[in-house]
Write a protein that holds these residues in place. Structure first.
Motif, PDB file in Angstrom:
ATOM      1  N   ALA A   2       4.141 -15.292  13.794  1.00  0.00           N
ATOM      2  CA  ALA A   2       5.129 -16.213  13.256  1.00  0.00           C
ATOM      3  C   ALA A   2       6.100 -15.536  12.321  1.00  0.00           C
ATOM      4  CB  ALA A   2       4.423 -17.361  12.519  1.00  0.00           C
ATOM      5  N   GLY A   3       5.616 -14.598  11.503  1.00  0.00           N
ATOM      6  CA  GLY A   3       6.450 -14.008  10.478  1.00  0.00           C
ATOM      7  C   GLY A   3       7.571 -13.147  11.006  1.00  0.00           C
ATOM      8  N   ARG A   4       7.425 -12.523  12.176  1.00  0.00           N
ATOM      9  CA  ARG A   4       8.415 -11.586  12.667  1.00  0.00           C
ATOM     10  C   ARG A   4       9.733 -12.277  12.958  1.00  0.00           C
ATOM     11  NH1 ARG A   4       5.996  -6.661  14.073  1.00  0.00           N
ATOM     12  NH2 ARG A   4       3.732  -6.724  14.178  1.00  0.00           N
ATOM     13  N   GLY A   5       9.692 -13.521  13.352  1.00  0.00           N
ATOM     14  CA  GLY A   5      10.919 -14.221  13.688  1.00  0.00           C
ATOM     15  C   GLY A   5      11.453 -15.085  12.572  1.00  0.00           C
ATOM     16  N   SER A   6      10.859 -15.022  11.411  1.00  0.00           N
ATOM     17  CA  SER A   6      11.249 -15.885  10.305  1.00  0.00           C
ATOM     18  C   SER A   6      12.341 -15.231   9.470  1.00  0.00           C
ATOM     19  CB  SER A   6      10.040 -16.183   9.413  1.00  0.00           C
ATOM     20  OG  SER A   6       9.019 -16.802  10.158  1.00  0.00           O
ATOM     21  N   SER A 212      -9.585 -17.501   5.929  1.00  0.00           N
ATOM     22  CA  SER A 212      -9.321 -17.165   7.335  1.00  0.00           C
ATOM     23  C   SER A 212      -8.871 -15.721   7.509  1.00  0.00           C
ATOM     24  CB  SER A 212      -8.254 -18.101   7.901  1.00  0.00           C
ATOM     25  OG  SER A 212      -6.979 -17.839   7.345  1.00  0.00           O
ATOM     26  N   TYR A 213      -8.719 -14.975   6.416  1.00  0.00           N
ATOM     27  CA  TYR A 213      -8.226 -13.598   6.480  1.00  0.00           C
ATOM     28  C   TYR A 213      -9.363 -12.592   6.352  1.00  0.00           C
ATOM     29  CZ  TYR A 213      -3.712 -15.729   5.137  1.00  0.00           C
ATOM     30  OH  TYR A 213      -2.588 -16.498   5.058  1.00  0.00           O
ATOM     31  N   ALA A 214      -9.238 -11.478   7.085  1.00  0.00           N
ATOM     32  CA  ALA A 214     -10.062 -10.314   6.777  1.00  0.00           C
ATOM     33  C   ALA A 214      -9.559  -9.732   5.460  1.00  0.00           C
ATOM     34  CB  ALA A 214      -9.950  -9.279   7.891  1.00  0.00           C
ATOM     35  N   VAL A 215     -10.478  -9.198   4.656  1.00  0.00           N
ATOM     36  CA  VAL A 215     -10.115  -8.773   3.296  1.00  0.00           C
ATOM     37  C   VAL A 215     -10.505  -7.309   3.082  1.00  0.00           C
ATOM     38  CG1 VAL A 215     -10.478  -9.166   0.831  1.00  0.00           C
ATOM     39  CG2 VAL A 215     -10.391 -11.112   2.413  1.00  0.00           C
ATOM     40  N   PRO A 216      -9.527  -6.431   2.829  1.00  0.00           N
ATOM     41  CA  PRO A 216      -9.853  -5.043   2.486  1.00  0.00           C
ATOM     42  C   PRO A 216     -10.682  -4.989   1.207  1.00  0.00           C
ATOM     43  CG  PRO A 216      -7.528  -5.247   3.060  1.00  0.00           C
ATOM     44  CD  PRO A 216      -8.068  -6.643   2.938  1.00  0.00           C
ATOM     45  N   VAL A 217     -11.617  -4.041   1.145  1.00  0.00           N
ATOM     46  CA  VAL A 217     -12.534  -4.006   0.003  1.00  0.00           C
ATOM     47  C   VAL A 217     -11.892  -3.416  -1.251  1.00  0.00           C
ATOM     48  CG1 VAL A 217     -14.564  -3.885   1.474  1.00  0.00           C
ATOM     49  CG2 VAL A 217     -13.500  -1.760   0.677  1.00  0.00           C
ATOM     50  N   ASP A 228      -0.671 -10.951   6.130  1.00  0.00           N
ATOM     51  CA  ASP A 228      -1.379 -11.956   6.935  1.00  0.00           C
ATOM     52  C   ASP A 228      -0.742 -13.336   6.779  1.00  0.00           C
ATOM     53  OD1 ASP A 228      -3.105 -10.035   7.841  1.00  0.00           O
ATOM     54  OD2 ASP A 228      -4.768 -10.585   6.530  1.00  0.00           O
ATOM     55  N   THR A 229      -0.346 -13.681   5.570  1.00  0.00           N
ATOM     56  CA  THR A 229       0.293 -14.984   5.354  1.00  0.00           C
ATOM     57  C   THR A 229       1.645 -15.038   6.054  1.00  0.00           C
ATOM     58  OG1 THR A 229      -0.816 -15.239   3.211  1.00  0.00           O
ATOM     59  CG2 THR A 229       1.118 -16.619   3.615  1.00  0.00           C
ATOM     60  N   PHE A 230       2.431 -13.985   5.947  1.00  0.00           N
ATOM     61  CA  PHE A 230       3.742 -13.940   6.601  1.00  0.00           C
ATOM     62  C   PHE A 230       3.605 -14.026   8.117  1.00  0.00           C
ATOM     63  CE2 PHE A 230       7.525 -11.432   8.040  1.00  0.00           C
ATOM     64  CZ  PHE A 230       8.494 -12.326   7.606  1.00  0.00           C
ATOM     65  N   ASP A 231       2.647 -13.291   8.668  1.00  0.00           N
ATOM     66  CA  ASP A 231       2.477 -13.293  10.114  1.00  0.00           C
ATOM     67  C   ASP A 231       2.010 -14.647  10.642  1.00  0.00           C
ATOM     68  OD1 ASP A 231       3.262 -10.673  10.239  1.00  0.00           O
ATOM     69  OD2 ASP A 231       1.244  -9.843  10.471  1.00  0.00           O
ATOM     70  N   ARG A 232       1.249 -15.359   9.833  1.00  0.00           N
ATOM     71  CA  ARG A 232       0.707 -16.639  10.299  1.00  0.00           C
ATOM     72  C   ARG A 232       1.603 -17.825   9.956  1.00  0.00           C
ATOM     73  NH1 ARG A 232      -5.542 -17.606   9.381  1.00  0.00           N
ATOM     74  NH2 ARG A 232      -5.412 -15.627  10.524  1.00  0.00           N
ATOM     75  N   PHE A 233       2.194 -17.812   8.780  1.00  0.00           N
ATOM     76  CA  PHE A 233       2.928 -18.986   8.306  1.00  0.00           C
ATOM     77  C   PHE A 233       4.433 -18.751   8.156  1.00  0.00           C
ATOM     78  CE2 PHE A 233      -1.416 -19.351   6.619  1.00  0.00           C
ATOM     79  CZ  PHE A 233      -1.772 -20.605   7.100  1.00  0.00           C
ATOM     80  N   GLY A 234       4.885 -17.522   8.323  1.00  0.00           N
ATOM     81  CA  GLY A 234       6.296 -17.235   8.138  1.00  0.00           C
ATOM     82  C   GLY A 234       6.698 -17.254   6.680  1.00  0.00           C
TER      83      GLY A 234
END
Length: 323
Positions: A2-6, A212-217, A228-234
């Motif tokens: 989603a985020g790429r086209g926002s 809902s996100y994988a989380v780096p340690v 992750d938020t940008f890609d999913r929600f724009g």
């Protein structure tokens, strides 16, 4: 994605000074708020952070803007846990939270595990080493989540002077941001060019989204949540709030190299699809740095944790026998 086209984000849309606790309390409704403070060897500052937040936002009857203040202690060797508890925080040891899941040292690990001991619908993350700050950090970060249902993630924006070991103010901070995070975003997520401080340690997020996100340690947690938020929600899913000023301690350039590896590892993983369940908790990368010694430049090799935890929403609850 989603985020790429926002449309790209265009700087902070909120100012913390515009929102008081009273105004936000009227908008809170039945939602609950957890303030989470990850801490490692921060006995000198963590108590003041806890005390000020509790004094301004926590009520004995449970009717305040903040419902719980939680400190996640990451293997401190000082009295961080004791002084935080004395200040009124709920304190948990990161390695003891769901011990059967194992433990990894790192800020991201502490934030990931905080999901397993907090109850808030909205999570506000505040660092424990704050020196020059105000509790408007909390109201500022909460405001976009309480007034705009589209917003999932709120990033802090502030002036960032650094303090050296003698207490003297140095140059403005943000070296990993300028040399690593911002160039990577320009290359791979140009729609996030409007994010002023992609690695800011103060941020807020809806629990449902974070779970809902994988989380780096490690230190890659902030850029991972942002991408992750940008890609999913724009762009509509991200807000920025101007908090004014945040003073923090100086970090040596060689320790910044370790942070940079973790930021790059998390970001590069998100050049493709992040597959939930594909995360490797104990993954490491060897970083070689050099210092001059008696025989010339001598290598110093450090194993840097680059693993990720799976989305908390995917975790199985422990069986009654293991609780």
């Amino acid at each position: 994605m989603a985020g790429r086209g926002s449309h790209a984000l265009r700087g902070p849309a909120y100012r913390a000074s515009e929102w008081t606790a009273e105004r936000l309390l009227k908008r809170k409704g039945d939602r609950t708020v957890s303030v989470v403070i990850p801490a490692r060897d921060e006995e000198a500052t963590v108590a003041a952070v806890v005390e000020r937040i509790r004094a301004d936002f926590v009520r004995p009857d449970g009717g305040g803007l903040v419902d719980e203040v939680v400190v996640i202690d990451s293997d401190s060797t000082d009295d961080t846990a004791r002084v935080a508890r004395a200040a009124g925080a709920q304190v948990f040891s990161a390695k003891e939270i769901r011990a059967e899941l194992g433990s990894v040292a790192g800020k991201g690990e502490a934030l990931w595990k905080s999901q397993l001991v907090t109850t808030g619908d909205l999570l506000v993350f505040v660092d424990a080493d704050l020196v020059d700050w105000g509790t408007h950090f909390v109201t500022g970060l909460l405001a976009p989540l309480l007034v705009d249902d589209d917003v999932q993630l709120v990033k802090a924006v502030y002036d960032r002077p650094m303090i050296d070991a003698t207490g003297r103010e140095e140059e403005t901070g943000g070296r990993v941001t300028e040399l690593v995070a911002r160039p990577w975003l320009a290359l791979h997520r140009p729609g996030l060019a409007g994010i002023v401080q992609p690695l800011s340690g103060e941020w807020a997020i809806r629990r449902e989204a974070f779970a809902s996100y994988a989380v780096p340690v490690g230190y890659g947690v902030e850029i991972a949540a942002l991408v992750d938020t940008f890609d999913r929600f724009g762009s509509a899913g991200i807000a920025q709030v101007d908090l004014g000023r945040r003073t923090h301690r100086h970090h040596r350039h060689d320790t910044l190299g370790l942070m940079a590896v973790q930021v790059l590892a998390a970001a590069d993983r998100r050049r493709g699809a992040v597959v939930p369940g594909d995360e490797v908790r104990d993954a490491t990368v060897e970083l070689t740095q050099y210092t001059r010694g008696q025989s010339g430049f001598e290598p110093r090799v450090t194993a840097v944790a680059t693993g990720e935890r799976p989305p908390a929403a995917f975790l199985r609850m422990p069986s009654p026998e293991s609780r």
